[in-house]
Design a protein around this motif. Structure first.
Motif, PDB file in Angstrom:
ATOM      1  N   SER A 183      -1.502  -4.216  11.204  1.00 56.99           N
ATOM      2  CA  SER A 183      -0.458  -4.035  10.086  1.00 56.99           C
ATOM      3  C   SER A 183       0.920  -3.968  10.459  1.00 56.99           C
ATOM      4  CB  SER A 183      -0.982  -2.790   9.199  1.00 56.99           C
ATOM      5  OG  SER A 183      -2.189  -2.632   8.682  1.00 56.99           O
ATOM      6  N   TYR A 184       1.692  -4.634   9.892  1.00 60.27           N
ATOM      7  CA  TYR A 184       3.023  -4.600  10.353  1.00 60.27           C
ATOM      8  C   TYR A 184       3.935  -4.465   9.188  1.00 60.27           C
ATOM      9  CZ  TYR A 184       7.347  -5.786  13.089  1.00 60.27           C
ATOM     10  OH  TYR A 184       8.538  -5.673  13.300  1.00 60.27           O
ATOM     11  N   PHE A 185       4.530  -3.250   9.219  1.00 60.73           N
ATOM     12  CA  PHE A 185       5.081  -2.881   7.891  1.00 60.73           C
ATOM     13  C   PHE A 185       6.838  -3.403   7.756  1.00 60.73           C
ATOM     14  CE2 PHE A 185       2.127   0.134   9.006  1.00 60.73           C
ATOM     15  CZ  PHE A 185       1.000   0.131   7.566  1.00 60.73           C
ATOM     16  N   VAL A 186       6.998  -3.815   6.794  1.00 60.45           N
ATOM     17  CA  VAL A 186       8.453  -4.323   6.797  1.00 60.45           C
ATOM     18  C   VAL A 186       8.958  -3.809   5.382  1.00 60.45           C
ATOM     19  CG1 VAL A 186       7.424  -6.833   7.600  1.00 60.45           C
ATOM     20  CG2 VAL A 186       7.268  -6.358   5.089  1.00 60.45           C
ATOM     21  N   PRO A 187      10.217  -3.936   5.411  1.00 60.76           N
ATOM     22  CA  PRO A 187      11.029  -3.468   4.121  1.00 60.76           C
ATOM     23  C   PRO A 187      10.503  -4.088   2.903  1.00 60.76           C
ATOM     24  CG  PRO A 187      12.679  -4.095   6.028  1.00 60.76           C
ATOM     25  CD  PRO A 187      11.403  -4.437   6.395  1.00 60.76           C
ATOM     26  N   GLU A 188      10.805  -3.528   1.941  1.00 62.54           N
ATOM     27  CA  GLU A 188      10.582  -3.771   0.476  1.00 62.54           C
ATOM     28  C   GLU A 188      11.062  -5.339   0.403  1.00 62.54           C
ATOM     29  OE1 GLU A 188      11.671  -1.256  -2.361  1.00 62.54           O
ATOM     30  OE2 GLU A 188      10.237  -2.178  -4.137  1.00 62.54           O
ATOM     31  N   GLU A 203      11.331  -3.612  17.664  1.00 62.24           N
ATOM     32  CA  GLU A 203      11.422  -2.213  17.396  1.00 62.24           C
ATOM     33  C   GLU A 203      12.268  -1.384  17.975  1.00 62.24           C
ATOM     34  OE1 GLU A 203       9.694  -1.289  14.549  1.00 62.24           O
ATOM     35  OE2 GLU A 203       9.731  -3.273  14.067  1.00 62.24           O
ATOM     36  N   LEU A 254       0.834  -1.121  -0.088  1.00 59.93           N
ATOM     37  CA  LEU A 254       0.010   0.064   0.031  1.00 59.93           C
ATOM     38  C   LEU A 254       0.857   1.242  -0.060  1.00 59.93           C
ATOM     39  CD1 LEU A 254      -3.003   0.093   2.233  1.00 59.93           C
ATOM     40  CD2 LEU A 254      -3.075   0.857   0.086  1.00 59.93           C
ATOM     41  N   PHE A 255       0.306   2.325   0.442  1.00 63.30           N
ATOM     42  CA  PHE A 255       1.048   3.669   0.588  1.00 63.30           C
ATOM     43  C   PHE A 255       2.181   3.534   1.278  1.00 63.30           C
ATOM     44  CE2 PHE A 255      -1.550   7.712   0.096  1.00 63.30           C
ATOM     45  CZ  PHE A 255      -0.960   8.094  -1.200  1.00 63.30           C
ATOM     46  N   ARG A 256       2.299   2.910   2.464  1.00 67.62           N
ATOM     47  CA  ARG A 256       3.272   2.855   3.405  1.00 67.62           C
ATOM     48  C   ARG A 256       4.360   1.850   2.934  1.00 67.62           C
ATOM     49  NH1 ARG A 256      -0.146   3.756   8.330  1.00 67.62           N
ATOM     50  NH2 ARG A 256      -1.482   2.533   7.047  1.00 67.62           N
ATOM     51  N   GLY A 257       3.884   0.931   1.764  1.00 69.26           N
ATOM     52  CA  GLY A 257       5.090  -0.003   1.306  1.00 69.26           C
ATOM     53  C   GLY A 257       4.469  -1.307   1.936  1.00 69.26           C
TER      54      GLY A 257
END
Lengths: 189, 372
Positions: A139-144, A186, A52-55
């Motif tokens: 949601s857990y945002f991770v590196p690309e 984190e 999504l927007f935030r990757g």
């Protein structure tokens, strides 16, 4: 059009400062929550990577999002998106499960085995009026590119999410626990 | 912008010939136009560059690149934010207004990217529209303090995005939009921005339409939409009538009222079209009534456009009329008997309206001073 007025430098600084403060306020708020909040560990079901927007991020599906109709509390006329306070209690086996749900924060102090989380109403299902809520921990945002890797892990092992909760029911993800080992811990900033 | 300047050049020739403008005056006007044209294009390109920079910042955030620590990424965006506003002031000081506007827009975009970075850093799922609200407030602040129309335009767009998102999630009308909208409209007015009226009214019309669409989807397309669409039409119609009354009583506000009438009629017809589109095929009588109301209102709009000399309203009415007729043409291809009946009635109505339009057209020609 921008006017070249006497105080334009001041105005630009005020805009930049106000926007920086707004951003800083969110960061400080989160750091406080993560440092001072009570720590609870919740199990996670299999996840899938999305973008999504935030990757890239993975969706964490928390079993505690389902509040069975047998749990006491609010049922009728709950609108989607409405705020709910869900009380979680830890059973003998050490697992957290919903014990109550209501529009108002419940009275009584939180304890080691009892926390209150702010949630948002998602939907009601079935004749038993089971609730489905969202905690904002999904949601857990991770590196690309890391989403798939994490997904493989989750399929095979026991994955848990470590959450910080403050006295007002606000919650934040502290990190992921896989087979009892803290990974993706984190840093505060 | 370029076309209006070209037209002005042509007009200047005529005005010199008629003796309204002195050749010296025309020279001065041409010189100013020429001075405006260069930086105008450059300024537009600068705004596009700012938009690209904003998207670059957002994809940088989305990549969640590990080469820099979170703190460093945050500091980088923070430096970009301060740099953009600093650059805006430096450019404004040199008289490069549109470049300065572009720099402000870049600042606003970086502010938005920073919000996304923080919510990514802390896995804040929360309520995503709230992040957009914060972004809109930041843009509004930049617009007011730096007197930037571009930033206010961004604020209006973000406010609409916020509210539309809330309405899609919640399935109910989101009235919290209105105070924010009013604040942005007031800021446009305070800056004396001509485009502000269009942007404010367009976002308000967009909000009304999105709200009703969100409600219709939430309540079920074929059951709960009727009242909402009818209310939408009534609000739009009230807007048109109100604008017409203002135009009649306050000649000073006539141009603004025509703009308002244009957007209000868009709202009114949107509601009517939704009613007709979602109408179950069986209820032909209701469809005919709705179509008749729509056509009558469109003719009234064209008539008023002619009378008040507002060409845009006339074109809007013609366009709406064509769409309505085309819609009826496709819509009535149900059973042959119904189609035949419908076209008979529709043709009678349209013939009457055409006769009426002809009379109004002649009326317009007989009084040339009011022609657009």
């Amino acid at each position: 059009m921008i006017d070249l007025r006497k105080r334009i430098w001041g105005a630009a600084a005020a805009v930049a400062l106000a926007q920086t403060l707004a951003l800083g306020w969110i960061v400080v708020d989160r750091i406080q929550l993560l440092r001072k909040g009570q720590e609870i560990v919740l199990p996670v079901e299999p996840v899938d990577p999305r973008s999504l927007f935030r990757g890239d991020y993975v969706i964490l599906s928390l079993p505690v999002r389902r509040i069975p109709g047998s749990v006491p509390g609010e049922r009728g006329n709950l609108k989607r998106g409405e705020a709910l306070y869900v009380t979680l209690e830890r059973n003998a086996a050490g697992d957290w499960a919903p014990a109550a749900a209501g529009r108002e924060p419940p009275k009584g102090e939180p304890s080691r085995d009892r926390v209150v989380l702010k949630a948002r109403m998602h939907f009601v299902s079935g004749t038993a009026k089971d609730l489905d809520v969202r905690y904002g921990l999904e949601s857990y945002f991770v590196p690309e590119g890391k989403g798939k890797e994490l997904e493989k892990l989750v399929g095979k092992r026991q994955v848990q999410v470590m959450v910080a909760v403050d006295r007002n029911g606000n919650s934040a993800i502290k990190g992921l626990v896989i087979d009892g080992k803290r990974i993706y811990d984190e840093p505060l900033i | 912008m370029l076309t209006s300047q070209n037209r002005l050049r042509g007009d200047l020739e005529r005005w010199i010939a008629k003796g309204w403008v002195t050749p010296g005056g025309a020279e001065a006007i041409r010189a100013e136009l020429a001075a405006r044209r260069g930086p105008g294009l450059a300024g537009t390109l600068a705004v596009l560059a700012a938009v690209l920079l904003g998207f670059s910042a957002m994809s940088f955030v989305a990549a969640n690149w590990q080469g820099l620590s979170k703190l460093m990424r945050l500091l980088l965006l923070g430096a970009g934010l301060w740099g953009a506003y600093g650059l805006a002031v430096a450019l404004a000081a040199r008289g490069l207004q549109r470049f300065a506007e572009a720099a402000v827009l870049a600042g606003v975009a970086i502010f938005g990217a920073s919000i996304m970075l923080i919510s990514q850093m802390y896995h804040i799922e929360g309520n995503p529209p709230e992040a957009v609200l914060l972004w809109a407030l930041g843009a509004l602040l930049a617009g007011v303090l730096l007197r930037s129309v571009t930033a206010l335009t961004a604020a209006a767009g973000l406010a609409l995005l916020w509210s539309a998102w809330m309405m899609t999630l919640g399935g109910s009308v989101h009235f919290a939009f209105l105070p924010l909208w009013a604040a942005i409209a007031l800021a446009f007015h305070w800056l004396g921005a001509a485009s502000g009226l269009h942007i404010s009214l367009a976002t308000l019309a967009g909000w009304l339409i999105t709200g009703v669409v969100a409600l219709a989807i939430d309540r079920g397309i074929y059951t709960g939409y009727t009242t909402h669409c009818a209310v939408l039409s009534l609000i739009g119609t009230a807007g048109v009538v109100g604008a017409a009354m203002v135009a009649d009583r306050m000649p000073r506000l006539r141009a603004a009222a025509a703009v308002a009438a244009g957007y209000a009629s868009l709202v009114a017809f949107w509601g009517l079209w939704m009613l007709q589109l979602l109408e179950p095929r069986a209820d032909l009588v209701r469809l005919i009534v709705l179509a008749a109301i729509t056509l009558a209102m469109l003719v009234a709009l064209v008539a008023w456009g002619w009378r008040s000399g507002q060409r845009a309203l006339v074109w809007l009415g013609y366009a709406g009329f064509s769409i309505e007729i085309l819609f009826l043409y496709f819509r009535t291809l149900g059973t042959l008997l119904n189609t035949s009946l419908f076209f008979l009635v529709a043709s009678l109505i349209v013939t009457c309206l055409a006769a009426l339009a002809l009379r109004l057209h002649r009326h317009g020609q007989s009084t040339p001073e009011t022609r657009p």
